[in-house]
Enzyme design. Structure first.
Site, short mmCIF file in Angstrom:
data_model
loop_
_atom_site.label_atom_id
_atom_site.label_comp_id
_atom_site.label_asym_id
_atom_site.label_seq_id
_atom_site.Cartn_x
_atom_site.Cartn_y
_atom_site.Cartn_z
N CYS A 104 87.36 -39.45 15.16
CA CYS A 104 86.91 -39.51 13.77
C CYS A 104 86.12 -38.23 13.49
CB CYS A 104 86.04 -40.76 13.57
SG CYS A 104 85.36 -40.84 11.90
N CYS A 111 77.40 -34.85 2.12
CA CYS A 111 78.46 -35.26 1.20
C CYS A 111 77.87 -35.39 -0.19
CB CYS A 111 79.06 -36.59 1.64
SG CYS A 111 80.44 -37.11 0.61
N CYS A 115 77.67 -42.35 -1.94
CA CYS A 115 77.93 -43.79 -1.82
C CYS A 115 76.67 -44.47 -1.28
CB CYS A 115 79.11 -44.05 -0.88
SG CYS A 115 80.62 -43.26 -1.43
N CYS A 118 75.97 -45.31 2.60
CA CYS A 118 76.32 -44.29 3.58
C CYS A 118 75.18 -43.29 3.78
CB CYS A 118 77.56 -43.55 3.08
SG CYS A 118 77.96 -42.09 4.03
N GLY A 158 81.41 -36.41 4.76
CA GLY A 158 82.15 -35.55 3.85
C GLY A 158 83.30 -36.24 3.16
N GLU A 159 83.70 -35.67 2.03
CA GLU A 159 84.87 -36.14 1.28
C GLU A 159 85.98 -35.12 1.57
OE1 GLU A 159 86.30 -38.58 -0.82
OE2 GLU A 159 87.86 -37.07 -0.58
N SER A 190 90.75 -40.40 4.75
CA SER A 190 90.06 -41.41 3.95
C SER A 190 89.31 -40.73 2.80
CB SER A 190 89.08 -42.15 4.86
OG SER A 190 88.29 -43.00 4.09
N SER A 213 88.80 -45.56 -0.09
CA SER A 213 87.59 -46.38 -0.01
C SER A 213 87.41 -47.05 -1.36
CB SER A 213 86.37 -45.49 0.28
OG SER A 213 86.55 -44.83 1.50
N HIS A 215 86.29 -50.64 -1.96
CA HIS A 215 85.00 -51.33 -1.82
C HIS A 215 84.56 -52.20 -2.99
CE1 HIS A 215 85.00 -48.92 1.66
NE2 HIS A 215 84.38 -47.87 1.19
N CYS A 332 78.63 -43.36 9.50
CA CYS A 332 78.48 -41.91 9.60
C CYS A 332 77.13 -41.44 9.07
CB CYS A 332 79.64 -41.20 8.92
SG CYS A 332 79.50 -41.03 7.14
S1 SF4 Z 1 81.19 -42.89 2.39
FE1 SF4 Z 1 82.31 -40.97 2.62
S2 SF4 Z 1 82.54 -40.23 0.51
FE2 SF4 Z 1 80.92 -41.79 0.44
S3 SF4 Z 1 79.00 -40.62 0.70
FE3 SF4 Z 1 79.67 -41.28 2.75
S4 SF4 Z 1 80.82 -39.54 3.57
FE4 SF4 Z 1 80.70 -39.28 1.34
#
Ligand code: SF4
Length: 343
Positions: A104, A111, A115, A118, A158-159, A190, A213, A215, A332
């Site tokens: 992963c 990021c 979200c 996260c 990250g996105e 993702s 994602s 959700h 993460c």
């Molecule tokens: S879930 Fe993914 S897109 Fe959303 S803030 Fe965390 S790292 Fe960024």
């Protein structure tokens, strides 16, 4: 600044070495060394000393430094915190499955998507990772664990679609059979659902797996937990995914992190089933990992089983994602945050 050879595809390395008048097979030799994890040009022993000196003077090779690791006591998942050449840090995770080892990767430092569940999102965006920094997360984990990595998921910090150019290049490099030779069918990207970028990704027609994602099954809840969705409705997102499936022929996976009392009611699942009815898709239900600084709690197992039954009754196939490494800050950004707090 020296050019990083880990940023380059095999064809780009061939173009570089053309300028020195070297034979074409030299590029394959160099590429093989790089993707075996060699970091010192002098170790490329099938090249002449003078060629190695040219490479050393002109180029660099990204070399991530291991800062910290957490080994799960429950399974064989390992989480790594790596330092990048400029001192920034990112996390990567190695997970063991019956079908192979899965890496992963992070695609950005921090990021911008914010979200609410996260830790990386709470940090804000610092910068995009280079292609070489993403490739080297795989090389470093493979070398530290002496294991071949057969699967890659872009689900770390990250996105990925905000770093699309470097991510597409990553696909090309890891798929190269002179290097890591990872099948793109074993790669999952993702995204939190950036519609223009999903449509742009479709134009590359990569045989990768796209995971959204999602959700939430209504816009109010999604906007509350994922601020990025203020720009797009769920219906618009799903129709972009339909277009993605039409162009690439690939099934889309919808990720749904279950947060107790927020998005995990029977009605939420009925809405979800209605939205996805008849689509080429799959639903992944994920019991959320608790994040420091948030009050979110995980849905309990018996309720989770009930939710999968609701989906199935409405014609939607779902799986519950196994919680690998749940004892090692698996969500993460958490290991990085803990390390910075300790400092
Ligand atoms: S879930 Fe993914 S897109 Fe959303 S803030 Fe965390 S790292 Fe960024």
């Amino acid at each position: 600044m020296k050019k990083d050879l880990l940023d380059l595809t095999l064809d780009e390395i061939a173009l570089e070495i053309q300028t020195y008048g070297w034979p074409k097979f030299r590029s394959t030799q160099i590429f093989r060394w790089l993707h075996m994890g060699i970091k010192d040009f002098m170790d490329m022993t099938n090249l002449s000393k003078s060629d190695r000196e040219v490479l050393e003077n002109k180029y660099s090779i990204t070399d991530l430094k291991l800062i910290r690791r957490q080994d799960s006591r429950k399974d064989e998942t390992v989480k790594f915190l790596f330092q990048l050449p400029d001192g920034e840090m990112v996390e990567s995770v190695l997970m063991k499955y019956k079908h192979g080892n899965s890496a992963c990767l992070s695609t950005q430092v921090g990021c911008a998507m914010a979200c609410s569940f996260c830790a990386s999102g709470q940090e804000g965006l610092v910068r995009n990772l280079t292609t070489g920094e993403m490739v080297d997360q795989i090389l470093a984990m493979s070398s530290l664990q002496s294991e071949r990595i057969s699967h890659v998921v872009l689900m770390g910090s990250g996105e990925p679609l905000q770093n699309l150019g470097n991510v597409v290049k990553l696909m090309k490099i890891i798929n190269e059979n002179e290097g890591l030779n990872i099948s793109l069918r074993h790669v999952t990207l993702s995204t939190c659902g950036l519609i223009p970028e999903i449509l742009k990704l479709a134009t590359y027609k990569l045989p990768i797996n796209l995971a959204i994602s999602l959700h939430a099954s209504n816009d109010d809840i999604r906007r509350r937990i994922m601020p990025v969705s203020r720009g797009y409705s769920i219906k618009e997102l799903i129709s972009a995914c339909d277009e993605y499936s039409r162009i690439t022929g690939r099934r889309v996976t919808y990720e749904y992190a279950l947060i107790k009392g927020v998005n995990d009611s029977i009605i939420d699942m009925q809405h979800l089933a209605k939205l996805l009815k008849g689509k080429l898709c799959h639903v992944n239900l994920i019991p959320i990992n608790p994040v420091e600084g948030s009050n979110y709690q995980s849905t309990n197992i018996s309720h989770l089983n009930e939710l999968t039954r609701v989906l199935l009754k409405n014609g939607i196939v779902s799986t519950v994602r196994r919680e690998l490494g749940s004892d090692i800050d698996a969500a993460c950004g958490q290991l990085k945050r803990r390390t910075l707090n300790e400092k």
